[in-house]
Scaffold this motif. Sequence first.
Motif, PDB file in Angstrom:
ATOM      1  N   ALA A  34       0.829  -1.207   0.000  1.00  6.95           N
ATOM      2  CA  ALA A  34       0.000   0.000   0.000  1.00  6.95           C
ATOM      3  C   ALA A  34       0.864   1.258   0.000  1.00  6.95           C
ATOM      4  CB  ALA A  34      -0.932  -0.009   1.205  1.00  6.95           C
ATOM      5  N   LYS A  35       1.973   1.241   0.716  1.00  8.49           N
ATOM      6  CA  LYS A  35       2.881   2.393   0.727  1.00  8.49           C
ATOM      7  C   LYS A  35       3.432   2.660  -0.671  1.00  8.49           C
ATOM      8  CE  LYS A  35       5.932   2.251   4.143  1.00  8.49           C
ATOM      9  NZ  LYS A  35       6.825   1.613   5.173  1.00  8.49           N
ATOM     10  N   GLU A  66       3.174   5.868  -5.821  1.00 10.41           N
ATOM     11  CA  GLU A  66       3.116   5.808  -7.277  1.00 10.41           C
ATOM     12  C   GLU A  66       1.832   6.409  -7.830  1.00 10.41           C
ATOM     13  OE1 GLU A  66       2.947   2.474 -10.884  1.00 10.41           O
ATOM     14  OE2 GLU A  66       3.542   1.869  -8.869  1.00 10.41           O
ATOM     15  N   LYS A  67       0.679   6.134  -7.183  1.00  5.13           N
ATOM     16  CA  LYS A  67      -0.617   6.506  -7.751  1.00  5.13           C
ATOM     17  C   LYS A  67      -1.393   7.520  -6.926  1.00  5.13           C
ATOM     18  CE  LYS A  67      -1.583   2.338 -10.417  1.00  5.13           C
ATOM     19  NZ  LYS A  67      -2.652   1.391 -10.803  1.00  5.13           N
ATOM     20  N   GLY A  68      -1.032   7.687  -5.656  1.00  3.22           N
ATOM     21  CA  GLY A  68      -1.830   8.542  -4.800  1.00  3.22           C
ATOM     22  C   GLY A  68      -2.986   7.786  -4.174  1.00  3.22           C
ATOM     23  N   ARG A  92      -7.205  -3.896  -5.880  1.00  2.00           N
ATOM     24  CA  ARG A  92      -6.484  -4.829  -6.740  1.00  2.00           C
ATOM     25  C   ARG A  92      -5.033  -4.378  -6.964  1.00  2.00           C
ATOM     26  NH1 ARG A  92      -9.597  -8.750  -8.666  1.00  2.00           N
ATOM     27  NH2 ARG A  92     -11.864  -8.432  -8.686  1.00  2.00           N
ATOM     28  N   ASP A  93      -4.813  -3.066  -7.019  1.00  2.00           N
ATOM     29  CA  ASP A  93      -3.444  -2.556  -7.121  1.00  2.00           C
ATOM     30  C   ASP A  93      -2.607  -3.021  -5.924  1.00  2.00           C
ATOM     31  OD1 ASP A  93      -3.902  -1.111  -9.475  1.00  2.00           O
ATOM     32  OD2 ASP A  93      -4.538   0.677  -8.375  1.00  2.00           O
ATOM     33  N   ILE A  94      -3.200  -2.894  -4.746  1.00  2.00           N
ATOM     34  CA  ILE A  94      -2.480  -3.264  -3.521  1.00  2.00           C
ATOM     35  C   ILE A  94      -2.199  -4.758  -3.496  1.00  2.00           C
ATOM     36  CG2 ILE A  94      -2.593  -3.318  -0.997  1.00  2.00           C
ATOM     37  CD1 ILE A  94      -4.465  -0.851  -1.190  1.00  2.00           C
ATOM     38  N   VAL A  95      -3.196  -5.554  -3.874  1.00  2.00           N
ATOM     39  CA  VAL A  95      -3.030  -7.014  -3.903  1.00  2.00           C
ATOM     40  C   VAL A  95      -1.914  -7.401  -4.868  1.00  2.00           C
ATOM     41  CG1 VAL A  95      -4.136  -9.158  -4.659  1.00  2.00           C
ATOM     42  CG2 VAL A  95      -5.358  -7.574  -3.155  1.00  2.00           C
TER      43      VAL A  95
END
Length: 201
Positions: A11-12, A17-19, A26-29
């Motif tokens: 998540a960090k 990268e994305k804010g 799904r990005d975090i996963v």
Amino acid sequence: MGHREDLLEGAKRCLLEKGFARTTARDIVKESGTNLASIGYHYGSKDALLAQAYVALVGDMSEAFDADEPVTGGAEPGSLERFQEVWGNVIDTMRGPGSMWRLSMEIIVMGDQLPELRDHLALAQREAGRGLIPMFMGGRDEDVTERDVDTLGKFFVTLMTGLIAQWTFDPPSAPEADQLAEGLRRVLEAVAKPGGADAGD
């Protein structure tokens, strides 16, 4: 690391990268190598996880500017020279397009949309103030009192927030450390004069 730690680290990276607004569960996963169910199990929701990740990023930044490290040129704690040196170091971290501070501005702007996260973010801001005090005034984090946080800490955080805003929206006109130090010097001189002083002096 376990799934909880993997999620936090993922998540960090996503936040930087994305804010906040553009990061999906799904990005975090994908970034953490975990699964969607892990987010709910460990953090309750994606937004709660992102809030924890932001708090952790603030902590990482505070550690990078640990008062025990040579982040200044050795100027006397509490002096104008120390004030200028520390702000110079902080401002240097604001120049890049992927700056952590741009994320901070997004979080501030989104505050009204994320009422359930305010407690987390308010704590992060308070702890940021606690961490800033030794950088400018010397001493150790653990010796900072609550009165210090409520006065000096809030003063430094207010300056930090203003700097973040200016370096985010209009970098060419954002202040440099020497300008901040000169402004503070003029305020102190005016306060020291009997009856104050004319701003044009």
